[in-house]
Design a protein around this motif. Structure first.
Motif, PDB file in Angstrom:
ATOM      1  N   VAL A  84       0.880  -1.246  -0.379  1.00 56.11           N
ATOM      2  CA  VAL A  84       0.007  -0.521  -0.291  1.00 56.11           C
ATOM      3  C   VAL A  84       0.532   1.328  -0.435  1.00 56.11           C
ATOM      4  O   VAL A  84       0.746   2.046  -0.603  1.00 56.11           O
ATOM      5  CB  VAL A  84      -0.741  -0.092   1.283  1.00 56.11           C
ATOM      6  CG1 VAL A  84      -1.461   1.300   1.705  1.00 56.11           C
ATOM      7  CG2 VAL A  84      -1.923  -0.630   1.182  1.00 56.11           C
ATOM      8  N   MET A  85       2.149   1.359   0.749  1.00 51.84           N
ATOM      9  CA  MET A  85       2.639   2.372   1.024  1.00 51.84           C
ATOM     10  C   MET A  85       3.488   2.865  -0.653  1.00 51.84           C
ATOM     11  O   MET A  85       4.586   4.147  -0.592  1.00 51.84           O
ATOM     12  CB  MET A  85       3.848   2.274   1.598  1.00 51.84           C
ATOM     13  CG  MET A  85       3.134   2.426   3.796  1.00 51.84           C
ATOM     14  SD  MET A  85       1.664   3.577   3.734  1.00 51.84           S
ATOM     15  CE  MET A  85       2.654   4.760   3.374  1.00 51.84           C
ATOM     16  N   LEU A 121       1.985   2.668  -3.223  1.00 52.44           N
ATOM     17  CA  LEU A 121       0.934   3.486  -3.979  1.00 52.44           C
ATOM     18  C   LEU A 121       1.140   4.840  -4.142  1.00 52.44           C
ATOM     19  O   LEU A 121       1.641   5.331  -3.046  1.00 52.44           O
ATOM     20  CB  LEU A 121      -0.655   3.159  -3.939  1.00 52.44           C
ATOM     21  CG  LEU A 121      -0.973   1.846  -4.059  1.00 52.44           C
ATOM     22  CD1 LEU A 121      -2.192   1.636  -3.083  1.00 52.44           C
ATOM     23  CD2 LEU A 121      -0.807   1.544  -5.056  1.00 52.44           C
ATOM     24  N   PRO A 122       0.840   5.572  -4.781  1.00 44.27           N
ATOM     25  CA  PRO A 122       0.768   6.864  -4.906  1.00 44.27           C
ATOM     26  C   PRO A 122       0.133   8.109  -3.902  1.00 44.27           C
ATOM     27  O   PRO A 122      -1.244   7.284  -4.165  1.00 44.27           O
ATOM     28  CB  PRO A 122       0.849   8.016  -6.547  1.00 44.27           C
ATOM     29  CG  PRO A 122       0.191   7.095  -6.920  1.00 44.27           C
ATOM     30  CD  PRO A 122       0.214   5.243  -6.595  1.00 44.27           C
ATOM     31  N   ASN A 156       3.786  16.421  -5.309  1.00 43.45           N
ATOM     32  CA  ASN A 156       3.513  15.455  -7.280  1.00 43.45           C
ATOM     33  C   ASN A 156       2.173  16.893  -7.472  1.00 43.45           C
ATOM     34  O   ASN A 156       2.198  17.913  -6.426  1.00 43.45           O
ATOM     35  CB  ASN A 156       2.451  14.508  -7.347  1.00 43.45           C
ATOM     36  CG  ASN A 156       3.770  13.491  -7.282  1.00 43.45           C
ATOM     37  OD1 ASN A 156       3.262  12.460  -5.858  1.00 43.45           O
ATOM     38  ND2 ASN A 156       4.336  12.520  -8.272  1.00 43.45           N
ATOM     39  N   SER A 204      -7.352  -1.037  -2.264  1.00 46.34           N
ATOM     40  CA  SER A 204      -5.909  -0.137  -1.849  1.00 46.34           C
ATOM     41  C   SER A 204      -5.578   0.639  -1.873  1.00 46.34           C
ATOM     42  O   SER A 204      -5.183   1.600  -0.896  1.00 46.34           O
ATOM     43  CB  SER A 204      -4.469  -1.419  -2.795  1.00 46.34           C
ATOM     44  OG  SER A 204      -4.838  -2.333  -2.772  1.00 46.34           O
ATOM     45  N   LEU A 205      -5.995   1.682  -2.903  1.00 43.54           N
ATOM     46  CA  LEU A 205      -6.377   3.143  -2.814  1.00 43.54           C
ATOM     47  C   LEU A 205      -7.024   3.392  -1.635  1.00 43.54           C
ATOM     48  O   LEU A 205      -6.370   4.483  -1.117  1.00 43.54           O
ATOM     49  CB  LEU A 205      -6.071   3.771  -4.408  1.00 43.54           C
ATOM     50  CG  LEU A 205      -5.409   3.473  -5.156  1.00 43.54           C
ATOM     51  CD1 LEU A 205      -5.558   4.428  -6.672  1.00 43.54           C
ATOM     52  CD2 LEU A 205      -3.949   4.823  -4.964  1.00 43.54           C
ATOM     53  N   TYR A 218      -8.515   2.258   1.042  1.00 43.28           N
ATOM     54  CA  TYR A 218      -7.957   1.257   1.980  1.00 43.28           C
ATOM     55  C   TYR A 218      -6.601   2.445   2.399  1.00 43.28           C
ATOM     56  O   TYR A 218      -6.402   3.054   3.689  1.00 43.28           O
ATOM     57  CB  TYR A 218      -6.965   0.122   2.287  1.00 43.28           C
ATOM     58  CG  TYR A 218      -6.746  -0.378   2.878  1.00 43.28           C
ATOM     59  CD1 TYR A 218      -7.290  -0.979   4.534  1.00 43.28           C
ATOM     60  CD2 TYR A 218      -4.643   0.132   3.529  1.00 43.28           C
ATOM     61  CE1 TYR A 218      -6.605  -1.402   5.335  1.00 43.28           C
ATOM     62  CE2 TYR A 218      -4.347  -0.610   4.855  1.00 43.28           C
ATOM     63  CZ  TYR A 218      -4.941  -1.299   5.886  1.00 43.28           C
ATOM     64  OH  TYR A 218      -4.466  -1.757   6.961  1.00 43.28           O
ATOM     65  N   ARG A 219      -5.050   2.593   1.832  1.00 46.68           N
ATOM     66  CA  ARG A 219      -4.581   3.593   2.271  1.00 46.68           C
ATOM     67  C   ARG A 219      -5.175   5.477   3.117  1.00 46.68           C
ATOM     68  O   ARG A 219      -4.767   5.723   3.910  1.00 46.68           O
ATOM     69  CB  ARG A 219      -3.727   3.855   1.364  1.00 46.68           C
ATOM     70  CG  ARG A 219      -2.220   5.407   1.365  1.00 46.68           C
ATOM     71  CD  ARG A 219      -1.179   5.052   0.677  1.00 46.68           C
ATOM     72  NE  ARG A 219      -0.036   5.955   1.143  1.00 46.68           N
ATOM     73  CZ  ARG A 219       0.998   5.627   0.427  1.00 46.68           C
ATOM     74  NH1 ARG A 219       1.138   5.513  -0.639  1.00 46.68           N
ATOM     75  NH2 ARG A 219       2.132   6.995   1.121  1.00 46.68           N
ATOM     76  N   MET A 247      -5.747   5.449   5.873  1.00 45.79           N
ATOM     77  CA  MET A 247      -5.305   4.593   6.541  1.00 45.79           C
ATOM     78  C   MET A 247      -4.529   6.602   7.127  1.00 45.79           C
ATOM     79  O   MET A 247      -4.966   6.924   8.388  1.00 45.79           O
ATOM     80  CB  MET A 247      -4.579   4.272   5.899  1.00 45.79           C
ATOM     81  CG  MET A 247      -3.053   3.426   7.499  1.00 45.79           C
ATOM     82  SD  MET A 247      -2.684   2.199   6.739  1.00 45.79           S
ATOM     83  CE  MET A 247      -1.299   3.438   5.320  1.00 45.79           C
ATOM     84  N   GLU A 248      -4.400   7.189   6.301  1.00 48.24           N
ATOM     85  CA  GLU A 248      -3.746   8.397   6.455  1.00 48.24           C
ATOM     86  C   GLU A 248      -4.922   9.525   6.731  1.00 48.24           C
ATOM     87  O   GLU A 248      -4.638  10.609   7.408  1.00 48.24           O
ATOM     88  CB  GLU A 248      -3.166   8.657   4.792  1.00 48.24           C
ATOM     89  CG  GLU A 248      -2.240   8.023   4.836  1.00 48.24           C
ATOM     90  CD  GLU A 248      -1.578   8.148   3.277  1.00 48.24           C
ATOM     91  OE1 GLU A 248      -0.441   7.517   3.388  1.00 48.24           O
ATOM     92  OE2 GLU A 248      -2.259   8.910   2.646  1.00 48.24           O
TER      93      GLU A 248
END
Ligand code: SF4
Ligand code: SF4
Ligand code: SF4
Lengths: 369, 386
Positions: A9-10, A12-13, B194, B215-216, B218-219, B222-223
């Motif tokens: 996951v980390m 990923l952008p 970016n 997954s995106l 999920y991230r 998380m953040e």
């Protein structure tokens, strides 16, 4: 470039964006319709009795290269300085720029190109060993001689009078100064490598493989017509260029076209391939093919380069690269060496945006993968 | 520097001090003054920013999305109907991980038309992924704007700063306006990893298949959950520099409180007074200003009310067919974690004043005192016709 492997996951952008190179994604496999750069026939060109490449020539003027414009014209027309002054310019009547503001001063631009210094180096075919005589030096005779010269024959034009040019020598001085006619005649004979004999006397047809006769513009029983025909006397089967009713000065382009066609007939008679062929171009471009909103209104200009820049280049790709700018996948690319637009078919997905955006209808979507 | 200033003017001044680079906003009552002031600042050259005039709030947010994606600090302001019109773009801003800061003047949604304070507008945008902060006073408007940019640009998520319509937008208070130097020290220029860049091309908001989509998300979750901590830290640093704290959860006399009045927005002041009054009567009362609703500050909230037996929750909103949104959020936060009873009150919608007495009466009712309103579903509605 290969697809980047993402294992955690980390990796990923943070932002949802493409990472690194995306060329691995061959979006070309999605394509149903394919963009093809394909010129249509510009209406000015379609209207020109000689079918001259008008938008291409104007493009060269706009680029500041009149010599290149002249070379383009002289592949179709031995006397652009004459047509640029005398022709009744049917091209201008069809100019699509009129839909926007005012039409292009095409004939003046043709004249501008003809003022370029020097003689263009057109391709001259290898020597055929054939000798051809053209009796009469009107525009038809000169055109026939010019193209037969380019075809590699050894050509002599025989003119009974003092000056070459046939009925053009009788044009009003205000329209065509004798010096201009002389210059044009000199240039065309230089380009095609032909000889012009004035004050020619009958009896010089010795050793000729073919004789052509141009008395077209004169009344059949006039002194001029008789003098020309006298030159051909003694030849069994001369190829005679004729037109019903002759030509007016303003119809000079038609006379030149007649001579150009006669050159092809002469080649056939000599057992040689044709010397001139009009390229196959698509249908005539119409106002529907243009995106008029793309073009800014601009007044007619006396200055050739500025006026040339007003031409819309109807149906004719001028490498403006609007397609390249519009393609969301950067698939339209300018091939500078070839002077063409190339489509990257590995990635072009056939969305058609380029075709829609081409302001002159020179990029079509074909029903092919 | 001390200054007497209105909430809307403060929001504009805070944007100036935060050195925003692009403003795209559409005026709407009660936010209008903010937009007028900002266009004045830019027009007079006092703020070096681009003002993008737009025809709607949807376009305002779209313009901010574009501006932020190119790496500029973007600001906008709206209210109620305008916020609702932005809805699609709110998802885009948060999903695009763009640190835009927006002021929202809380106002009722029509029909019937009503220009006054109500929290349904912002709370119904809870799930767009924006960080939501609710100001309790004018100083909070100024300070939270700086904290918002600092957090947003760290965690790459947009922040909505909410101001109670009229109670805060049109009230003048004496506040401390920090100098440009002080703000610059706290808030460095935005320099993202970016940004849209022709020399380094990328597709922003590209297509993504099922293989990476979860997954995106999920991230991002998380953040987003980590924002509670990030905001707390930014607030602590702010406090260290300026002496004022603006934490996700702001408590008053909570240490031994058995009953806690929970509010969002300006009602926090009245809640403190109500708690003080109840203490006089011998009730162990405290109050809690829930400044952050998204992400929900689970840890700080659970900890703050760990000793409470009753929570009196004020909702200036309603989720039709369920109950008050804040009460719902709190129940979900405390489920399985606390035995405290949650008493949900719906009051103050459409501009009804929330007074110290009203909150004290609601608390007394929660503790078995006289009935103040009408029970409907899980909520008690205050000041409705019988
Ligand atoms: S605009 Fe140019 S290409 Fe089009 S008709 Fe006129 S001269 Fe020809
Ligand atoms: S857009 Fe311009 S470059 Fe592209 S095909 Fe059309 S004329 Fe040619
Ligand atoms: S715009 Fe690009 S992708 Fe679309 S059809 Fe044209 S070349 Fe192909």
């Amino acid at each position: 470039m290969a697809k980047k492997q993402i294992d955690s996951v980390m990796q990923l952008p943070v932002m949802p964006l493409t990472i690194e190179d995306m060329t691995w994604n061959k979006t070309g496999t999605w394509r149903l319709l394919t963009p093809v750069q394909q010129d249509k026939l510009a209406p000015c060109r379609a209207a020109c009795p000689l079918g001259q490449p008008v938008p291409q020539m104007i493009h060269q003027l706009a680029q500041g290269d009149p010599a290149a414009g002249l070379a383009l014209l002289m592949a179709y027309n031995p006397m652009p300085g004459v047509t640029g002054r005398l022709c009744y310019h049917p091209c201008q009547a069809k100019c699509l720029r009129k839909e926007l503001d005012q039409g292009i001063a095409i004939q003046s631009l043709e004249k501008s190109a003809s003022l370029a210094q020097g003689a263009p180096a057109l391709e001259r075919r290898a020597d055929t060993g054939k000798k051809v005589a053209v009796c009469g030096s009107g525009p038809a005779g000169l055109a026939a001689a010019y193209f037969l010269g380019l075809a590699g024959n050894s050509v002599t034009v025989l003119e009974p009078g003092k000056t070459a040019g046939g009925f053009l020598t009788q044009a009003k001085a205000g329209q065509l100064a004798p010096e201009v006619l002389a210059q044009e005649t000199r240039r065309l004979s230089q380009v095609a490598g032909i000889t012009i004999e004035t004050q020619a006397a009958p009896g010089s047809l010795e050793g000729m493989d073919l004789v052509l006769v141009d008395a077209g513009a004169y009344a059949p029983d006039s002194a001029e017509a008789k003098a020309v025909k006298a030159l051909a006397q003694g030849d069994a089967e001369p190829l005679v260029m004729e037109s019903e009713g002759g030509f007016k000065a303003s119809q000079v382009a038609h006379a030149l076209a007649l001579g150009r066609e006669a050159a092809n007939q002469a080649q056939a008679a000599l057992g040689l391939p044709a010397v001139f062929a009009q390229p196959e171009l698509g249908p005539v471009a119409t106002v529907e093919d243009l995106t008029l909103g793309f073009f800014a209104p601009a007044p007619v200009s006396e200055q050739a380069q500025e006026e040339a820049a007003r031409c819309l280049s109807c149906g004719t790709c001028n490498l403006c690269q609007q397609c390249a700018l519009s393609c969301p996948d950067a698939c339209c690319n300018l091939n500078e060496a070839g002077g063409t637009i190339e489509i990257d078919l590995y990635h072009c997905k056939g969305c058609g945006i380029c075709s829609y955006e081409c302001p002159r209808g020179a990029l079509v979507m074909e029903n092919q993968p | 520097m001390k200054k007497v200033i209105m909430g809307t003017e403060t929001a504009a001044l805070a944007a100036v001090l935060a050195r925003v680079q692009v403003v795209a906003a559409y005026p709407i009552t009660p936010q209008t003054v903010t937009v007028e002031e900002l266009s004045d600042y830019i027009g007079k050259g006092e703020l070096d920013a681009e003002y993008i005039t737009v025809e709607s709030e949807h376009s305002a947010m779209a313009a901010c999305v574009g501006a932020s994606a190119t790496g500029s600090r973007a600001f906008t302001a709206t209210s109620s109907q305008g916020l609702a019109l932005m809805h699609e773009m709110l998802h885009h801003a948060a999903g695009g991980r763009l640190p835009i800061v927006m002021l929202n003047a809380n106002r009722a949604l029509s029909p019937p038309w009503n220009l006054y304070c109500d929290h349904t507008d912002s709370l119904s945008q809870r799930d767009t992924g924006w960080i939501q902060y609710y100001c309790c006073d004018v100083q909070d408007v100024m300070d939270s704007t700086f904290i918002a940019y600092r957090v947003a640009e760290k965690v790459m998520l947009p922040v909505m700063i909410n101001l109670d319509g009229f109670y805060l937008t049109h009230t003048s208070e004496v506040i401390d306006v920090p100098s440009q130097n002080e703000v610059d020290r706290y808030l460095p220029p935005y320099d993202p990893a970016n940004k849209v860049d022709v020399d380094n091309p990328s597709t922003y908001g590209c297509v993504c298949g099922a293989d990476l989509f979860s997954s995106l998300k999920y991230r991002r979750q998380m953040e987003t959950l980590a924002v509670e901590q990030a905001w707390q830290e930014a607030s602590d640093e702010f406090a260290a520099q300026f002496g004022r704290s603006h934490a996700p959860v702001q408590g008053h006399r909570l240490d031994d409180a058995e009953v806690v009045i929970v509010t969002i927005g300006t009602a926090g002041g009245a809640a403190q007074l109500a708690a003080d009054a109840l203490r006089q009567e011998g009730v162990a009362a405290g109050s809690l200003n829930l400044a952050m609703v998204r992400p929900f500050p689970y840890q700080s909230f659970r900890q703050a009310v760990s000793g409470a037996k009753h929570l009196v929750v004020l909702d200036r909103d309603v989720s039709f067919g369920a109950e008050g949104i804040v009460a719902q959020e709190i129940k979900s936060c405390l489920y399985g974690q606390s035995q405290a009873q949650v008493h949900g009150f719906i009051a103050g919608v459409g501009g009804m004043d929330i007074t110290e007495e009203l909150l004290a009466d609601m608390t007394r009712e929660a503790l078995g005192g006289q009935k103040q309103g009408l029970q409907l579903g899980d909520s008690i509605w205050i000041k409705v016709l019988p």
